[in-house]
Scaffold this motif. Structure first.
Motif, PDB file in Angstrom:
ATOM      1  N   THR A 172      -1.376   1.449 -16.283  1.00  0.00           N
ATOM      2  CA  THR A 172      -1.753   0.035 -16.395  1.00  0.00           C
ATOM      3  C   THR A 172      -2.899  -0.222 -15.425  1.00  0.00           C
ATOM      4  O   THR A 172      -2.804   0.149 -14.251  1.00  0.00           O
ATOM      5  CB  THR A 172      -0.563  -0.879 -16.034  1.00  0.00           C
ATOM      6  OG1 THR A 172       0.526  -0.564 -16.907  1.00  0.00           O
ATOM      7  CG2 THR A 172      -0.924  -2.343 -16.159  1.00  0.00           C
ATOM      8  N   ALA A 173      -3.956  -0.844 -15.880  1.00  0.00           N
ATOM      9  CA  ALA A 173      -5.122  -1.107 -15.031  1.00  0.00           C
ATOM     10  C   ALA A 173      -4.730  -1.925 -13.802  1.00  0.00           C
ATOM     11  O   ALA A 173      -3.977  -2.897 -13.915  1.00  0.00           O
ATOM     12  CB  ALA A 173      -6.190  -1.848 -15.816  1.00  0.00           C
ATOM     13  N   PRO A 174      -5.222  -1.534 -12.609  1.00  0.00           N
ATOM     14  CA  PRO A 174      -4.977  -2.333 -11.410  1.00  0.00           C
ATOM     15  C   PRO A 174      -5.545  -3.742 -11.557  1.00  0.00           C
ATOM     16  O   PRO A 174      -6.592  -3.939 -12.161  1.00  0.00           O
ATOM     17  CB  PRO A 174      -5.718  -1.561 -10.313  1.00  0.00           C
ATOM     18  CG  PRO A 174      -5.779  -0.154 -10.825  1.00  0.00           C
ATOM     19  CD  PRO A 174      -5.943  -0.303 -12.309  1.00  0.00           C
ATOM     20  N   GLY A 175      -4.838  -4.712 -11.015  1.00  0.00           N
ATOM     21  CA  GLY A 175      -5.210  -6.111 -11.137  1.00  0.00           C
ATOM     22  C   GLY A 175      -6.545  -6.451 -10.514  1.00  0.00           C
ATOM     23  O   GLY A 175      -7.053  -5.749  -9.627  1.00  0.00           O
ATOM     24  N   CYS A 176      -7.110  -7.528 -10.965  1.00  0.00           N
ATOM     25  CA  CYS A 176      -8.400  -8.010 -10.504  1.00  0.00           C
ATOM     26  C   CYS A 176      -8.379  -8.266  -8.992  1.00  0.00           C
ATOM     27  O   CYS A 176      -7.523  -8.984  -8.487  1.00  0.00           O
ATOM     28  CB  CYS A 176      -8.763  -9.275 -11.262  1.00  0.00           C
ATOM     29  SG  CYS A 176     -10.456  -9.786 -11.019  1.00  0.00           S
ATOM     30  N   GLY A 177      -9.319  -7.645  -8.285  1.00  0.00           N
ATOM     31  CA  GLY A 177      -9.455  -7.854  -6.856  1.00  0.00           C
ATOM     32  C   GLY A 177      -8.550  -6.997  -5.988  1.00  0.00           C
ATOM     33  O   GLY A 177      -8.659  -7.045  -4.763  1.00  0.00           O
ATOM     34  N   VAL A 200      -2.499   0.935  -4.548  1.00  0.00           N
ATOM     35  CA  VAL A 200      -3.090  -0.245  -5.174  1.00  0.00           C
ATOM     36  C   VAL A 200      -2.554  -1.456  -4.428  1.00  0.00           C
ATOM     37  O   VAL A 200      -1.334  -1.645  -4.336  1.00  0.00           O
ATOM     38  CB  VAL A 200      -2.741  -0.347  -6.671  1.00  0.00           C
ATOM     39  CG1 VAL A 200      -3.276  -1.641  -7.260  1.00  0.00           C
ATOM     40  CG2 VAL A 200      -3.297   0.852  -7.438  1.00  0.00           C
ATOM     41  N   GLY A 201      -3.467  -2.224  -3.844  1.00  0.00           N
ATOM     42  CA  GLY A 201      -3.048  -3.379  -3.062  1.00  0.00           C
ATOM     43  C   GLY A 201      -2.159  -2.991  -1.894  1.00  0.00           C
ATOM     44  O   GLY A 201      -1.269  -3.744  -1.505  1.00  0.00           O
ATOM     45  N   GLY A 202      -2.375  -1.785  -1.355  1.00  0.00           N
ATOM     46  CA  GLY A 202      -1.597  -1.302  -0.217  1.00  0.00           C
ATOM     47  C   GLY A 202      -0.249  -0.708  -0.574  1.00  0.00           C
ATOM     48  O   GLY A 202       0.493  -0.271   0.303  1.00  0.00           O
ATOM     49  N   VAL A 203       0.081  -0.657  -1.855  1.00  0.00           N
ATOM     50  CA  VAL A 203       1.363  -0.114  -2.308  1.00  0.00           C
ATOM     51  C   VAL A 203       1.135   1.266  -2.920  1.00  0.00           C
ATOM     52  O   VAL A 203       0.316   1.418  -3.828  1.00  0.00           O
ATOM     53  CB  VAL A 203       2.014  -1.045  -3.358  1.00  0.00           C
ATOM     54  CG1 VAL A 203       3.300  -0.450  -3.905  1.00  0.00           C
ATOM     55  CG2 VAL A 203       2.247  -2.424  -2.768  1.00  0.00           C
ATOM     56  N   GLN A 204       1.864   2.272  -2.410  1.00  0.00           N
ATOM     57  CA  GLN A 204       1.713   3.623  -2.938  1.00  0.00           C
ATOM     58  C   GLN A 204       2.273   3.711  -4.352  1.00  0.00           C
ATOM     59  O   GLN A 204       3.357   3.207  -4.646  1.00  0.00           O
ATOM     60  CB  GLN A 204       2.410   4.633  -2.042  1.00  0.00           C
ATOM     61  CG  GLN A 204       2.140   6.057  -2.486  1.00  0.00           C
ATOM     62  CD  GLN A 204       2.348   7.064  -1.390  1.00  0.00           C
ATOM     63  OE1 GLN A 204       2.629   6.723  -0.254  1.00  0.00           O
ATOM     64  NE2 GLN A 204       2.203   8.326  -1.731  1.00  0.00           N
ATOM     65  N   LYS A 205       1.504   4.353  -5.218  1.00  0.00           N
ATOM     66  CA  LYS A 205       1.890   4.537  -6.612  1.00  0.00           C
ATOM     67  C   LYS A 205       2.464   5.936  -6.818  1.00  0.00           C
ATOM     68  O   LYS A 205       2.273   6.828  -5.997  1.00  0.00           O
ATOM     69  CB  LYS A 205       0.691   4.296  -7.535  1.00  0.00           C
ATOM     70  CG  LYS A 205       0.161   2.875  -7.458  1.00  0.00           C
ATOM     71  CD  LYS A 205       1.250   1.894  -7.832  1.00  0.00           C
ATOM     72  CE  LYS A 205       0.842   0.462  -7.695  1.00  0.00           C
ATOM     73  NZ  LYS A 205       1.901  -0.457  -8.083  1.00  0.00           N
ATOM     74  N   THR A 206       3.152   6.132  -7.944  1.00  0.00           N
ATOM     75  CA  THR A 206       3.855   7.368  -8.213  1.00  0.00           C
ATOM     76  C   THR A 206       3.160   8.162  -9.316  1.00  0.00           C
ATOM     77  O   THR A 206       2.892   7.630 -10.398  1.00  0.00           O
ATOM     78  CB  THR A 206       5.309   7.065  -8.650  1.00  0.00           C
ATOM     79  OG1 THR A 206       5.928   6.275  -7.634  1.00  0.00           O
ATOM     80  CG2 THR A 206       6.099   8.336  -8.859  1.00  0.00           C
ATOM     81  N   LEU A 207       2.891   9.435  -9.017  1.00  0.00           N
ATOM     82  CA  LEU A 207       2.274  10.352  -9.968  1.00  0.00           C
ATOM     83  C   LEU A 207       3.132  10.435 -11.229  1.00  0.00           C
ATOM     84  O   LEU A 207       4.360  10.513 -11.149  1.00  0.00           O
ATOM     85  CB  LEU A 207       2.124  11.733  -9.327  1.00  0.00           C
ATOM     86  CG  LEU A 207       1.502  12.840 -10.166  1.00  0.00           C
ATOM     87  CD1 LEU A 207       0.076  12.483 -10.564  1.00  0.00           C
ATOM     88  CD2 LEU A 207       1.522  14.149  -9.406  1.00  0.00           C
ATOM     89  N   GLY A 243      -9.808  -2.940  -8.218  1.00  0.00           N
ATOM     90  CA  GLY A 243      -9.372  -3.122  -9.596  1.00  0.00           C
ATOM     91  C   GLY A 243     -10.011  -4.351 -10.220  1.00  0.00           C
ATOM     92  O   GLY A 243     -10.417  -5.279  -9.515  1.00  0.00           O
ATOM     93  N   ASN A 244     -10.084  -4.339 -11.574  1.00  0.00           N
ATOM     94  CA  ASN A 244     -10.673  -5.478 -12.274  1.00  0.00           C
ATOM     95  C   ASN A 244      -9.832  -5.921 -13.475  1.00  0.00           C
ATOM     96  O   ASN A 244     -10.303  -6.656 -14.325  1.00  0.00           O
ATOM     97  CB  ASN A 244     -12.108  -5.169 -12.708  1.00  0.00           C
ATOM     98  CG  ASN A 244     -12.177  -4.042 -13.715  1.00  0.00           C
ATOM     99  OD1 ASN A 244     -11.165  -3.536 -14.199  1.00  0.00           O
ATOM    100  ND2 ASN A 244     -13.383  -3.619 -14.025  1.00  0.00           N
ATOM    101  N   ASN A 245      -8.607  -5.408 -13.544  1.00  0.00           N
ATOM    102  CA  ASN A 245      -7.665  -5.753 -14.610  1.00  0.00           C
ATOM    103  C   ASN A 245      -8.034  -5.139 -15.954  1.00  0.00           C
ATOM    104  O   ASN A 245      -7.407  -5.428 -16.960  1.00  0.00           O
ATOM    105  CB  ASN A 245      -7.513  -7.268 -14.751  1.00  0.00           C
ATOM    106  CG  ASN A 245      -6.093  -7.679 -15.092  1.00  0.00           C
ATOM    107  OD1 ASN A 245      -5.152  -6.971 -14.745  1.00  0.00           O
ATOM    108  ND2 ASN A 245      -5.933  -8.795 -15.745  1.00  0.00           N
ATOM    109  N   CYS A 246      -9.093  -4.322 -15.998  1.00  0.00           N
ATOM    110  CA  CYS A 246      -9.513  -3.671 -17.242  1.00  0.00           C
ATOM    111  C   CYS A 246      -9.633  -2.156 -17.083  1.00  0.00           C
ATOM    112  O   CYS A 246      -9.182  -1.406 -17.945  1.00  0.00           O
ATOM    113  CB  CYS A 246     -10.862  -4.204 -17.706  1.00  0.00           C
ATOM    114  SG  CYS A 246     -10.818  -5.931 -18.197  1.00  0.00           S
ATOM    115  N   THR A 247     -10.269  -1.723 -16.001  1.00  0.00           N
ATOM    116  CA  THR A 247     -10.550  -0.304 -15.786  1.00  0.00           C
ATOM    117  C   THR A 247      -9.284   0.440 -15.397  1.00  0.00           C
ATOM    118  O   THR A 247      -8.572   0.034 -14.478  1.00  0.00           O
ATOM    119  CB  THR A 247     -11.619  -0.131 -14.687  1.00  0.00           C
ATOM    120  OG1 THR A 247     -12.782  -0.857 -15.068  1.00  0.00           O
ATOM    121  CG2 THR A 247     -11.966   1.331 -14.466  1.00  0.00           C
ATOM    122  N   LYS A 248      -9.034   1.554 -16.095  1.00  0.00           N
ATOM    123  CA  LYS A 248      -7.873   2.389 -15.792  1.00  0.00           C
ATOM    124  C   LYS A 248      -8.262   3.693 -15.099  1.00  0.00           C
ATOM    125  O   LYS A 248      -7.462   4.274 -14.384  1.00  0.00           O
ATOM    126  CB  LYS A 248      -7.111   2.731 -17.079  1.00  0.00           C
ATOM    127  CG  LYS A 248      -6.401   1.557 -17.698  1.00  0.00           C
ATOM    128  CD  LYS A 248      -5.601   2.023 -18.905  1.00  0.00           C
ATOM    129  CE  LYS A 248      -4.824   0.894 -19.539  1.00  0.00           C
ATOM    130  NZ  LYS A 248      -4.014   1.370 -20.666  1.00  0.00           N
TER     131      LYS A 248
END
Length: 78
Positions: A65-70, A37-44, A14-19
């Motif tokens: 929401t765009a994933p955070g930078c790094g 994202v960052g090892g945490v499962q996200k929800t559809l 992630g780069n805090n901009c790209t969705k």
């Protein structure tokens, strides 16, 4: 005889901009993906949507929401 294989995972950062993040393998339902994202499962539908269901070349996971930078972003065929 030749066997073809497809990758089951797409990794990026992630780069805090790209969705929108592409994946390059076929799925039959949006729920066939595990998205982390960052090892945490996200929800559809809560955290992301999926396009390209049924398409041999894949599609796109689009985050609300765009994933955070790094942060590591993993799209895995379940």
């Amino acid at each position: 005889m030749t066997l073809s294989t497809q990758g089951n995972r797409q990794d990026t950062t992630g780069n805090n901009c790209t969705k929108a993040f592409p994946y390059t393998f076929k799925i039959l339902a949006a729920s066939d993906l595990d998205v982390l994202v960052g090892g945490v499962q996200k929800t559809l539908t809560t955290d992301y949507t999926v396009s390209g269901v049924g398409v041999a070349t894949g599609g796109t996971v689009t985050f609300i929401t765009a994933p955070g930078c790094g942060l590591a972003v993993a799209i895995v065929r379940d």
